[in-house]
Design a protein around this motif. Structure first.
Motif, PDB file in Angstrom:
ATOM      1  N   ALA A   1       0.794  -1.241   0.137  1.00 21.31           N
ATOM      2  CA  ALA A   1      -0.079   0.034  -0.249  1.00 21.31           C
ATOM      3  C   ALA A   1       0.959   1.257   0.046  1.00 21.31           C
ATOM      4  N   TYR A   2       1.768   1.298   0.723  1.00 20.63           N
ATOM      5  CA  TYR A   2       2.681   2.288   0.855  1.00 20.63           C
ATOM      6  C   TYR A   2       3.425   2.765  -0.287  1.00 20.63           C
ATOM      7  N   GLN A   3       4.100   1.640  -1.160  1.00 24.61           N
ATOM      8  CA  GLN A   3       4.518   1.973  -2.356  1.00 24.61           C
ATOM      9  C   GLN A   3       3.701   2.371  -3.410  1.00 24.61           C
ATOM     10  N   ALA A   4       2.516   1.999  -3.344  1.00 22.57           N
ATOM     11  CA  ALA A   4       1.525   2.176  -4.484  1.00 22.57           C
ATOM     12  C   ALA A   4       1.177   3.790  -4.281  1.00 22.57           C
ATOM     13  N   VAL A   5       0.904   4.276  -3.018  1.00 20.56           N
ATOM     14  CA  VAL A   5       0.642   5.529  -2.992  1.00 20.56           C
ATOM     15  C   VAL A   5       1.978   6.222  -3.254  1.00 20.56           C
ATOM     16  N   ASP A   6       2.960   5.946  -2.629  1.00 17.96           N
ATOM     17  CA  ASP A   6       4.303   6.979  -3.007  1.00 17.96           C
ATOM     18  C   ASP A   6       4.340   6.920  -4.589  1.00 17.96           C
TER      19      ASP A   6
ATOM     20  N   GLY B   1      -7.905  -2.922  -2.891  1.00 24.74           N
ATOM     21  CA  GLY B   1      -7.266  -4.202  -2.766  1.00 24.74           C
ATOM     22  C   GLY B   1      -7.976  -5.286  -3.666  1.00 24.74           C
ATOM     23  N   ALA B   2      -7.662  -6.525  -3.441  1.00 25.90           N
ATOM     24  CA  ALA B   2      -8.276  -7.575  -4.297  1.00 25.90           C
ATOM     25  C   ALA B   2      -8.187  -8.651  -3.399  1.00 25.90           C
ATOM     26  N   ASP B   3      -9.057  -9.758  -3.867  1.00 29.15           N
ATOM     27  CA  ASP B   3      -8.897 -10.981  -3.280  1.00 29.15           C
ATOM     28  C   ASP B   3      -8.021 -12.175  -3.986  1.00 29.15           C
TER      29      ASP B   3
ATOM     30  N   ILE C   1      -5.080   0.999  -9.698  1.00 25.78           N
ATOM     31  CA  ILE C   1      -3.707   0.196  -9.028  1.00 25.78           C
ATOM     32  C   ILE C   1      -4.480  -0.587  -8.001  1.00 25.78           C
ATOM     33  N   ILE C   2      -3.948  -2.007  -8.090  1.00 22.77           N
ATOM     34  CA  ILE C   2      -4.275  -2.910  -6.936  1.00 22.77           C
ATOM     35  C   ILE C   2      -3.093  -3.167  -5.782  1.00 22.77           C
ATOM     36  N   VAL C   3      -3.473  -3.139  -4.689  1.00 17.46           N
ATOM     37  CA  VAL C   3      -2.602  -3.467  -3.747  1.00 17.46           C
ATOM     38  C   VAL C   3      -3.127  -4.938  -2.946  1.00 17.46           C
ATOM     39  N   ALA C   4      -1.929  -5.756  -2.660  1.00 11.09           N
ATOM     40  CA  ALA C   4      -2.409  -6.744  -2.088  1.00 11.09           C
ATOM     41  C   ALA C   4      -1.209  -7.566  -1.150  1.00 11.09           C
ATOM     42  N   ASP C   5      -1.404  -8.548  -0.469  1.00 11.49           N
ATOM     43  CA  ASP C   5      -0.331  -9.465  -0.046  1.00 11.49           C
ATOM     44  C   ASP C   5      -0.129 -10.674  -0.738  1.00 11.49           C
ATOM     45  N   PHE C   6       1.043 -11.493  -0.550  1.00 15.36           N
ATOM     46  CA  PHE C   6       1.244 -12.354  -1.280  1.00 15.36           C
ATOM     47  C   PHE C   6       0.400 -13.466  -1.627  1.00 15.36           C
TER      48      PHE C   6
ATOM     49  N   GLU D   1      -3.820  -1.305 -14.120  1.00 16.90           N
ATOM     50  CA  GLU D   1      -2.427  -1.040 -14.758  1.00 16.90           C
ATOM     51  C   GLU D   1      -1.137  -1.747 -14.309  1.00 16.90           C
ATOM     52  N   VAL D   2      -1.158  -1.609 -12.660  1.00 16.36           N
ATOM     53  CA  VAL D   2      -0.127  -2.149 -11.887  1.00 16.36           C
ATOM     54  C   VAL D   2      -0.882  -2.996 -10.795  1.00 16.36           C
ATOM     55  N   ALA D   3      -0.212  -4.118 -10.480  1.00 14.93           N
ATOM     56  CA  ALA D   3      -0.603  -4.782  -8.832  1.00 14.93           C
ATOM     57  C   ALA D   3       0.605  -4.777  -8.084  1.00 14.93           C
ATOM     58  N   TYR D   4       0.526  -4.089  -6.881  1.00 19.43           N
ATOM     59  CA  TYR D   4       1.545  -4.501  -5.901  1.00 19.43           C
ATOM     60  C   TYR D   4       1.483  -5.509  -4.759  1.00 19.43           C
ATOM     61  N   PHE D   5       2.190  -6.475  -4.764  1.00 18.03           N
ATOM     62  CA  PHE D   5       2.119  -7.417  -3.919  1.00 18.03           C
ATOM     63  C   PHE D   5       3.202  -7.629  -2.855  1.00 18.03           C
ATOM     64  N   GLY D   6       2.755  -7.382  -1.575  1.00 13.05           N
ATOM     65  CA  GLY D   6       3.771  -7.261  -0.445  1.00 13.05           C
ATOM     66  C   GLY D   6       4.207  -8.875  -0.162  1.00 13.05           C
ATOM     67  N   CYS D   7       5.440  -9.033  -0.215  1.00 11.14           N
ATOM     68  CA  CYS D   7       5.835 -10.457   0.027  1.00 11.14           C
ATOM     69  C   CYS D   7       6.228 -10.735   1.462  1.00 11.14           C
ATOM     70  N   GLU D   8       6.451 -12.057   1.520  1.00  9.50           N
ATOM     71  CA  GLU D   8       6.826 -12.788   2.841  1.00  9.50           C
ATOM     72  C   GLU D   8       8.219 -12.198   3.155  1.00  9.50           C
TER      73      GLU D   8
END
Ligand SMILES: O=C(CO)[C@H](O)[C@H](O)COP(=O)(O)O
Length: 236
Positions: free
Chosen positions: A13-18, A89-91, A121-126, A220-227
């Motif tokens: 989320a932070y990276q997508a906003v930035d 976000g997304a499922d 823009i999508i933000v999500a975890d791994f 356009e872009v998805a950001y996935f936070g990784c483990e």
């Protein structure tokens, strides 16, 4: 201590906003869900003078509350039909950036606000990162339906191959989940969804369906936070 999953959501989320909320932007769409909580937190860390010049368009009761609690100015798509960027976000997200949304029953407003934006823009975890939709998110495609038609729509969904489709029931209320728009949700599993556009079209053509939680060719872009604490950025 923040869990691994919460950290992953926050990083994405932070990276997508930035990277996507720019000083010149005046109208920002804000999605719904637990990852979006971090989007709003990051927005609140911006220069207050910038936020004061910006209108934020929420996509649910939940995200409206987050924005109002943060003292931000809210608007709606009726007033602001040209949104600079929408972050949500997304499922589940596939390799082509098609997404399943609606786990929080907010996908109707989310889709309208995403479509009104120049960039989505999508933000999500791994856990949401898949090759094919239906790999990780097995609860089914959320389908918002007008209440009186739910049984008729359920039958049609079953005929389309979703034999396990079922009405989403509320947890702290007797009866079904009622959306922010006064409708019901049917969760319709379709197994692995290799052709999400076809499923979207077929389901949307059922009379009584208001919106389908398949967001195809929108992000356009998805950001996935990784483990491991990194962020994977997937572009089209
Ligand atoms: O589509 C949504 C709500 O309708 C949410 O964006 C989706 O369910 C993801 O939520 P979370 O960030 O809590 O995992």
């Amino acid at each position: 201590m923040t869990s691994l999953i919460e950290q992953a959501k926050q990083k994405a989320a932070y990276q997508a906003v930035d990277e996507h909320v720019l000083p010149e932007h005046r109208v920002i769409g804000v999605g719904s869900g637990s990852t979006v909580v971090h989007v709003v937190a990051r927005l609140l860390q911006r220069d207050p003078a910038l936020n004061a010049k910006t209108v934020f368009v929420p996509t649910s009761f939940q995200s409206r509350g987050l924005l109002l609690d943060g003292g931000l100015t809210v608007g709606d798509v009726e007033q602001y039909s040209n949104i600079d960027v929408t972050i949500d976000g997304a499922d589940e997200v596939d390799a082509q950036l098609n997404a399943i949304k609606g786990g929080g029953a907010a996908h109707l407003q989310e889709k309208v606000v995403a479509e009104a934006a120049k960039k989505f823009i999508i933000v999500a975890d791994f856990r949401k990162d898949s090759k094919v939709l239906g790999e990780q998110w097995t609860k089914g495609v959320p389908v918002e339906v007008v209440p009186f038609a739910w049984r008729a729509v359920l039958k049609k969904l079953q005929a389309l191959g979703s034999s396990e489709a079922k009405l989403r029931m509320a947890v702290a209320k007797a009866g079904p989940v009622v959306t922010d728009n006064g409708n019901f949700i049917i969760d319709a599993p379709f197994g692995l969804i290799h052709d999400p556009v076809k499923v979207l079209r077929d389901v949307k053509l059922i009379t009584g369906v208001v919106e389908v939680g398949l967001f195809c060719n929108m992000a356009e872009v998805a950001y996935f936070g990784c483990e491991d604490g990194s962020v994977t950025v997937r572009t089209k």
